[in-house]
Design an enzyme around this catalytic site. Sequence first.
Site, PDB file in Angstrom:
ATOM      1  N   ARG A  13      33.069  45.871  40.410  1.00 30.58           N
ATOM      2  CA  ARG A  13      32.464  44.611  40.854  1.00 30.58           C
ATOM      3  C   ARG A  13      32.838  44.340  42.319  1.00 30.58           C
ATOM      4  O   ARG A  13      32.020  43.862  43.107  1.00 30.58           O
ATOM      5  CB  ARG A  13      32.924  43.452  39.965  1.00 30.58           C
ATOM      6  CG  ARG A  13      32.385  43.449  38.543  1.00 30.58           C
ATOM      7  CD  ARG A  13      30.894  43.209  38.498  1.00 30.58           C
ATOM      8  NE  ARG A  13      30.525  41.945  39.113  1.00 30.58           N
ATOM      9  CZ  ARG A  13      30.592  40.755  38.524  1.00 30.58           C
ATOM     10  NH1 ARG A  13      31.009  40.657  37.268  1.00 30.58           N
ATOM     11  NH2 ARG A  13      30.212  39.666  39.162  1.00 30.58           N
ATOM     12  N   ARG A  41      26.677  30.662  40.997  1.00 29.92           N
ATOM     13  CA  ARG A  41      26.807  31.012  39.576  1.00 29.92           C
ATOM     14  C   ARG A  41      26.384  29.780  38.786  1.00 29.92           C
ATOM     15  O   ARG A  41      27.063  28.753  38.809  1.00 29.92           O
ATOM     16  CB  ARG A  41      28.264  31.393  39.282  1.00 29.92           C
ATOM     17  CG  ARG A  41      28.582  31.841  37.861  1.00 29.92           C
ATOM     18  CD  ARG A  41      30.057  32.234  37.822  1.00 29.92           C
ATOM     19  NE  ARG A  41      30.546  32.556  36.500  1.00 29.92           N
ATOM     20  CZ  ARG A  41      30.564  33.775  35.972  1.00 29.92           C
ATOM     21  NH1 ARG A  41      30.084  34.799  36.669  1.00 29.92           N
ATOM     22  NH2 ARG A  41      31.064  33.989  34.773  1.00 29.92           N
ATOM     23  N   ASP A  44      28.242  42.918  24.746  1.00 29.54           N
ATOM     24  CA  ASP A  44      28.676  41.705  25.427  1.00 29.54           C
ATOM     25  C   ASP A  44      28.988  40.662  24.358  1.00 29.54           C
ATOM     26  O   ASP A  44      28.724  40.862  23.168  1.00 29.54           O
ATOM     27  CB  ASP A  44      27.560  41.221  26.369  1.00 29.54           C
ATOM     28  CG  ASP A  44      28.013  40.117  27.326  1.00 29.54           C
ATOM     29  OD1 ASP A  44      29.219  39.801  27.352  1.00 29.54           O
ATOM     30  OD2 ASP A  44      27.154  39.566  28.038  1.00 29.54           O
ATOM     31  N   CYS A  64      30.991  43.915  29.920  1.00 34.56           N
ATOM     32  CA  CYS A  64      31.114  43.204  31.196  1.00 34.56           C
ATOM     33  C   CYS A  64      32.332  42.288  31.244  1.00 34.56           C
ATOM     34  O   CYS A  64      32.720  41.841  32.332  1.00 34.56           O
ATOM     35  CB  CYS A  64      29.840  42.404  31.492  1.00 34.56           C
ATOM     36  SG  CYS A  64      29.385  41.267  30.172  1.00 34.56           S
ATOM     37  N   GLN A  71      26.550  42.269  38.149  1.00 36.05           N
ATOM     38  CA  GLN A  71      27.168  43.056  37.088  1.00 36.05           C
ATOM     39  C   GLN A  71      26.456  44.388  36.899  1.00 36.05           C
ATOM     40  O   GLN A  71      27.077  45.443  36.791  1.00 36.05           O
ATOM     41  CB  GLN A  71      27.160  42.274  35.777  1.00 36.05           C
ATOM     42  CG  GLN A  71      27.794  43.013  34.605  1.00 36.05           C
ATOM     43  CD  GLN A  71      29.274  43.214  34.771  1.00 36.05           C
ATOM     44  OE1 GLN A  71      30.014  42.265  35.023  1.00 36.05           O
ATOM     45  NE2 GLN A  71      29.741  44.459  34.639  1.00 36.05           N
ATOM     46  N   HIS A  80      22.048  38.752  35.614  1.00 38.28           N
ATOM     47  CA  HIS A  80      23.381  38.988  36.200  1.00 38.28           C
ATOM     48  C   HIS A  80      23.320  40.268  37.038  1.00 38.28           C
ATOM     49  O   HIS A  80      23.907  41.291  36.687  1.00 38.28           O
ATOM     50  CB  HIS A  80      24.433  39.113  35.106  1.00 38.28           C
ATOM     51  CG  HIS A  80      25.837  38.917  35.567  1.00 38.28           C
ATOM     52  ND1 HIS A  80      26.189  38.782  36.897  1.00 38.28           N
ATOM     53  CD2 HIS A  80      27.005  38.850  34.870  1.00 38.28           C
ATOM     54  CE1 HIS A  80      27.492  38.629  36.988  1.00 38.28           C
ATOM     55  NE2 HIS A  80      28.013  38.649  35.784  1.00 38.28           N
TER      56      HIS A  80
END
Length: 321
Positions: A304, A114, A236, A276, A144, A141
Site C-alpha cells: 500500500r 475516505r 474480505d 485487504c 487497495q 477501493h
Amino acid sequence: MTSAVSKSPVQSIQAPHLLSDTDLTSGELQALIGLASRVKNAPRDYAASLTGRSIALLFEKPSLRTRLTFELAIQQLGGFTVFQDHRDGRIGEREPVKDIARNLDRWVDAIVARTFKQETLEQLSQWSSVPVINALSGKYHPCQAIADFQTLTQHFGQLEGLKMAFVGDGNNVCHSLLLCAARLGVSLTVATPPEYGPDPDVVARACELARTSSATIELSFDPREAVSGVSAVYTDLWTSMGWEAETHQRRAAFADFQVDDELMSQAASNAVFMHCLPASRGEEVTDSVIESPFSVVFDQAENRLHAQKALLLMFLTEEDG
C-alpha cells in the site's frame, strides 16, 4: 566512483481525479504497478519528488493502513500532509462539500478522501481544481487493488494468465478487483451468497473491459467451484464499515464462505491467500490460513505504501528520463 542510476520517466495520469478504477487507462494501471515496484526497490531515488507539495487527508472512516501509508508516502517523497478527521461528522454536514473543496484547493496540491458515499467524492472532484484521490468509498477501493496486483506481480512475475477467486461479500474491494483484473489479463471468479453479489453495473463494465484482454469474469454461488485451480484466493470482512447492523444476518448468510484449509486445498498448489485487512479471524478466514506460509496479507499491506507513492508521483510529478 559509482555513477548515478537514472530513473525512468514518470508517466502522468491524464484524468484529473481518481474516483474509481476506470479513471485510469489500462496503460496507466500497468505503469502504476511498474512504478510502485521501482519505488519499492529504490525509495531514495524519489525522496525529494514532492518537495514543496502538500496533500490533505479527509477521512470519514477509521483507518490503519490507508491513513498511515498515505502519510508516510507523502513524507517519504518529501511532501507535507494535513489530516482532517470527519468520523464525528461526515464531509458536507458542517458546510457544503463544494465550499470545502474550494477552500482546500487554494491551500493544497491534492485531496485524499475516505468516504462512506461515492457521491461525496464526486462532489469534491466537481468543485476541486486539484486531484481528488479515492482512499476508499462505499463503492470502490482503487488504492487497495493497485497494491494487490503489485503483490501478485511480485509473487508470480507477471499478471496475464493468472486465475484469481474472490470469496465473500461483493463489496468495494471486490468492485475494484473486478475492474482492474479485467484489464490486466487476470481471470477473476467472484463467489458470494446470491443476495450479496457485486453491483451488476460494475460486473457488466468488468466483462466489457475483459474483452480487450485475455481475462474472464465469472460469478458463482459455490466457493469450492470458484477457487478450483486458482493462483490467488482473496476474501474480505463479511460486514464492512457502515453495515454493522447486519452483522448477525451476514454471519448466517456467509457461513459456507469461510476460507479455511480445506477450501485453500482446492486452489493451485502454489496459490497465495489475500486479504485487504482488517480480518475477523474465525469468520471469513481461519487463523491457520492467514498465518500460513502462503498468506501474503502483510505483503499487500506493505505494498500500500509503495503503490500510493506511485499514484502520487503520477498525479503530481512529471520527470524527464
